[in-house]
Scaffold this motif. Structure first.
Motif, short mmCIF file in Angstrom:
data_model
loop_
_atom_site.label_atom_id
_atom_site.label_comp_id
_atom_site.label_asym_id
_atom_site.label_seq_id
_atom_site.Cartn_x
_atom_site.Cartn_y
_atom_site.Cartn_z
N THR A 1 0.85 -1.18 0.00
CA THR A 1 0.00 0.00 0.00
C THR A 1 0.89 1.24 0.00
OG1 THR A 1 -0.11 -0.11 2.43
CG2 THR A 1 -1.90 -1.14 1.19
N PRO A 2 0.35 2.41 -0.32
CA PRO A 2 1.17 3.63 -0.37
C PRO A 2 1.83 3.93 0.97
CG PRO A 2 -0.93 3.99 -1.47
CD PRO A 2 -1.02 2.65 -0.79
N PRO A 3 2.90 4.74 0.95
CA PRO A 3 3.62 5.07 2.18
C PRO A 3 2.73 5.75 3.22
CG PRO A 3 4.89 5.70 0.24
CD PRO A 3 3.53 5.33 -0.25
N LEU A 4 3.13 5.61 4.47
CA LEU A 4 2.42 6.22 5.59
C LEU A 4 3.36 7.14 6.35
CD1 LEU A 4 0.49 3.13 7.02
CD2 LEU A 4 -0.50 5.03 5.75
N PRO A 5 2.84 8.15 7.04
CA PRO A 5 3.70 9.01 7.87
C PRO A 5 4.33 8.21 9.01
CG PRO A 5 1.56 10.03 7.47
CD PRO A 5 1.46 8.63 7.00
N ALA A 6 5.46 8.69 9.49
CA ALA A 6 6.16 8.02 10.57
C ALA A 6 5.32 8.04 11.85
CB ALA A 6 7.51 8.68 10.81
N ALA A 7 5.07 6.85 12.41
CA ALA A 7 4.29 6.71 13.64
C ALA A 7 4.23 5.23 13.99
CB ALA A 7 2.88 7.29 13.48
N VAL A 8 3.70 4.95 15.18
CA VAL A 8 3.41 3.58 15.59
C VAL A 8 1.90 3.38 15.45
CG1 VAL A 8 3.51 1.88 17.45
CG2 VAL A 8 5.37 3.53 17.16
N TYR A 9 1.50 2.41 14.63
CA TYR A 9 0.09 2.18 14.34
C TYR A 9 -0.36 0.87 14.96
CZ TYR A 9 0.84 5.70 10.67
OH TYR A 9 1.17 6.83 9.97
N ASP A 10 -1.51 0.90 15.61
CA ASP A 10 -2.19 -0.33 16.01
C ASP A 10 -3.06 -0.77 14.85
OD1 ASP A 10 -1.29 -0.66 18.73
OD2 ASP A 10 -2.45 1.14 19.21
N VAL A 11 -2.87 -2.01 14.42
CA VAL A 11 -3.53 -2.54 13.24
C VAL A 11 -4.58 -3.55 13.68
CG1 VAL A 11 -3.21 -3.79 11.07
CG2 VAL A 11 -1.43 -2.24 11.88
N GLU A 12 -5.79 -3.38 13.20
CA GLU A 12 -6.88 -4.28 13.53
C GLU A 12 -7.43 -4.91 12.25
OE1 GLU A 12 -11.28 -4.31 15.73
OE2 GLU A 12 -10.05 -2.49 15.67
N THR A 13 -7.44 -6.24 12.19
CA THR A 13 -8.00 -6.98 11.07
C THR A 13 -8.88 -8.09 11.63
OG1 THR A 13 -6.14 -8.53 10.96
CG2 THR A 13 -5.98 -6.52 9.64
N ALA A 14 -9.59 -8.74 10.74
CA ALA A 14 -10.38 -9.90 11.15
C ALA A 14 -9.43 -10.96 11.71
CB ALA A 14 -11.16 -10.45 9.97
N GLY A 15 -9.69 -11.40 12.91
CA GLY A 15 -8.87 -12.44 13.50
C GLY A 15 -7.87 -11.96 14.52
N GLY A 16 -7.63 -10.66 14.62
CA GLY A 16 -6.68 -10.22 15.63
C GLY A 16 -6.05 -8.88 15.31
N ARG A 17 -5.12 -8.50 16.19
CA ARG A 17 -4.43 -7.22 16.08
C ARG A 17 -2.95 -7.42 15.85
NH1 ARG A 17 -7.20 -2.79 18.47
NH2 ARG A 17 -9.26 -3.35 19.29
N SER A 18 -2.31 -6.39 15.33
CA SER A 18 -0.85 -6.38 15.15
C SER A 18 -0.40 -4.93 15.26
CB SER A 18 -0.44 -7.00 13.81
OG SER A 18 -1.11 -6.36 12.73
N VAL A 19 0.89 -4.73 15.11
CA VAL A 19 1.47 -3.38 15.25
C VAL A 19 2.32 -3.10 14.02
CG1 VAL A 19 3.05 -1.93 16.57
CG2 VAL A 19 1.47 -3.45 17.76
#
Length: 627
Positions: free
Chosen positions: A549-567
């Protein structure tokens, strides 16, 4: 010039045919009127021919070059007072652009993208792009037939692209004084680990344009100090790789691992820290136990740890009651092996498939691999006594999609240990490519517990042959471990690809479930919402296992998808890392810039003049009594 010569020759030829040949035949007399008519015919035909062949109307005018201004963030690295520097930078690049070409030249900005601009835009621009890619500017200049003038600091990501620059292209390099700088360029840790384990972190540290003194590297896990290591002095633009052991605290979580470098006189702090995410669990992801180790075990572990990036503990039984830890060959008791296997999310047993962990243990998934017994040695006069089984087909099964494209006709043979028994047959084989197909690999599920049964030895021959056979080996065992590992707790539909991600670079995602379209929700820690960052993404995998996917700004993101979370951790852009200039000032390619030549056909008066000449000749012929 050659086109005008061709047009004049055609005009003279037309005049000779119309007036020269009758004169030689004696039908007319060479009067002044006669030669005047011939001159009119020659001029009219020459002008029409010049229009048809595209004769030039004047001298060639060189095309104005395409001026590309590098607006990457590397300009602002270690420059002291940033606001004063930006003002001076704007004036410097504007002056360079004015000196590079006439006022009508095209101007573009390059960095992480290509944008059209004017000198007025430069006066309001701050160099902040997260990349220095010049390939789009080279392609734009080539498509316009213009030379390229690149104004840059010399730190170009794709310097090889400048080899394709149009003739007459050149580089204008503006330099800044070198300053002392130390940065963390790379941080590699296991994608996941078990709490209480000791893992190794590989950190690459690089220096800027000035030699550095001895420094210190500190490693943190979730903000707590975990380890440190001295950093040796570095020469200008040199680097070193440090390997530091880390003890991972217990707890089921996604940990943030940071590497921070400190050095006396460091002028740039935005490149001193690099962070990655690491999954920490209370049980090992996979345990591989072999009671009859062979080369098949080695190659299967390569796929499990390499292609799939699954942390794996492996134990080998070299003799009755003699166990060793794979890799270090450290001794270990069978009781310890059984205790560790009991806590595994996925258990692979190679050899004696009746081997079990401690009583009462119920692993989430299993792979039971029964190797073939040793074959008899061929006697004198015999070619071989080894039964050769060849892969035949991949019937309908949960793994069919990954195995349908295997090159069955070109895979080396294996030796079966009997028919694999299960609810679904994954792979069938034929003896010497004849006879009835026998199941070599099968699967079964019971109570949410997945089991894969594998029969035979010699699968490593696929990997050792290389090429498509090795790809088939990776696809087969990757599909087996992927399907079996669905029960080890990681059922997230998608997760970020392990490794350090930087601002300005595309974000890579790895597919975890069966869905080819996955919706990902992002929440930036500490900032809500983060400017220029989307709150959700739609990942389209299709038939692939990874997408970007396109670039994102610098940061720490909490990622939520079906089945669980990641960072997802997006670090500062790669432009903040010190690196030696990749291009020097001066010409890039030999030759001259393209030129525009005005064509006769672009004007209207030649058509009118040709018509007047033809009309004048016709009137003059009629007045002299000729047709």
């Amino acid at each position: 010039m050659i086109r005008w010569l061709v047009a004049i020759a055609l005009g003279l030829l037309a005049a000779w045919l119309a007036y020269g040949l009758p004169l030689r035949a004696g039908s007319t007399h060479g009067t002044a009127r006669h030669w005047g008519l011939a001159a009119l015919r020659a001029a009219a035909v020459a002008l029409v021919a010049a229009l048809l062949v595209g004769a030039p109307m004047g001298r060639a005018v060189p095309r104005a070059p395409l001026v590309a201004l590098d607006v990457s963030a590397s300009w602002r690295r270690a420059v002291g007072d940033e606001s004063t520097f930006v003002q001076g930078w704007r004036q410097g690049v504007a002056d360079s652009a004015r000196r590079a070409q006439p006022a009508d030249a095209a101007l573009v900005l390059v960095g992480d993208s290509l944008r059209d601009a004017t000198l007025d835009d430069v006066a309001a621009t701050t160099p902040r792009d997260g990349a220095s890619r010049v390939r789009p500017a080279v392609d734009r200049a080539a498509s316009l037939g213009r030379s390229l003038v690149l104004v840059t600091d010399g730190e170009v990501d794709d310097a090889d692209a400048l080899r394709d620059a149009p003739p007459g292209s050149r580089v204008v390099r503006l330099t800044t004084p070198p300053r002392r700088d130390v940065a963390v360029a790379e941080l590699v840790v296991p994608y996941s680990a078990t709490g209480g384990d000791t893992v190794s972190a590989a950190v690459t540290v690089v220096a800027g344009g000035v030699a550095t003194a001895e420094g210190e590297l500190r490693l943190r896990i979730d903000g707590s100090e975990a380890a440190s290591s001295p950093v040796p002095p570095l020469a200008p633009f040199a680097g070193t790789r440090l390997t530091v052991p880390l003890v991972v605290a217990r707890g089921d979580r996604v940990a943030v691992v940071q590497a921070i470098v400190e050095s006396p006189g460091d002028a740039e702090g935005r490149n001193d820290t690099l962070a990655v995410a690491m999954d920490v669990g209370d049980r090992p992801s996979a345990v591989f136990v072999s009671t009859a180790p062979d080369i098949d075990v080695r190659e299967a572990l390569t796929v499990l740890r390499g292609a799939l990036d699954v942390p794996t503990r492996a134990y080998l039984r070299l003799a009755p009651s003699v166990w060793r830890v794979e890799g270090s060959l450290a001794p270990i008791t069978e009781a310890e092996v059984k205790a560790r296997a009991a806590t595994a999310g996925m258990l692979i047993v190679h050899g004696d498939t009746a081997w079990r962990p401690v009583a009462g243990a119920a692993t989430a998934s299993r792979v039971l691999w029964l190797p073939a017994p040793p074959t008899q040695v061929a006697r004198a006069g015999e070619l071989t006594r080894t039964p050769e089984w060849y892969a035949a087909a991949a019937p309908a099964s949960p793994l069919m999609a990954a195995l349908a494209a295997l090159p069955f006709d070109s895979l080396p043979p294996v030796t079966l240990a009997g028919a694999a028994r299960g609810d679904n047959t994954v792979l069938t084989m034929r003896l010497s490519k004849r006879g009835e197909a026998q199941p070599a690999i099968a699967t079964r599920s019971a109570g949410g517990r997945r089991t894969v049964v594998v029969s035979g030895s010699g699968y490593a021959g696929w990997a050792l042959r290389g090429g498509r056979s090795r790809e088939a080996f990776t696809a087969l065992w990757g599909a087996i471990f992927d399907w079996a590992s669905a029960g080890r707790g990681d059922i997230r539909a998608a997760r970020p690809v392990p490794g350090a991600t930087r601002a300005g670079d595309p974000v890579s995602w790895r597919r975890g479930g069966a869905d080819s379209v996955v919706v990902v929700r992002l929440t930036a820690r500490g900032v809500s919402p983060l400017p220029a960052a989307p709150d959700s993404l739609v990942l389209r995998f299709g038939a692939r296992t990874e997408t970007a996917t396109p670039p994102l700004p610098a940061a720490v993101y909490d990622v939520e998808t079906a089945g669980g979370r990641s960072v997802l951790i997006v670090n500062a852009a790669r432009e903040w890392l010190p690196k030696a200039p990749a291009v020097a000032a001066g010409p890039l390619t030999a030759g001259a810039a393209g030129a525009d030549t005005p064509r006769l056909a672009d004007a209207g008066w030649p058509f009118v003049l040709a018509l007047l000449l033809l009309c004048a000749e016709w009137i003059a012929r009629r007045s002299s009594g000729q047709r």
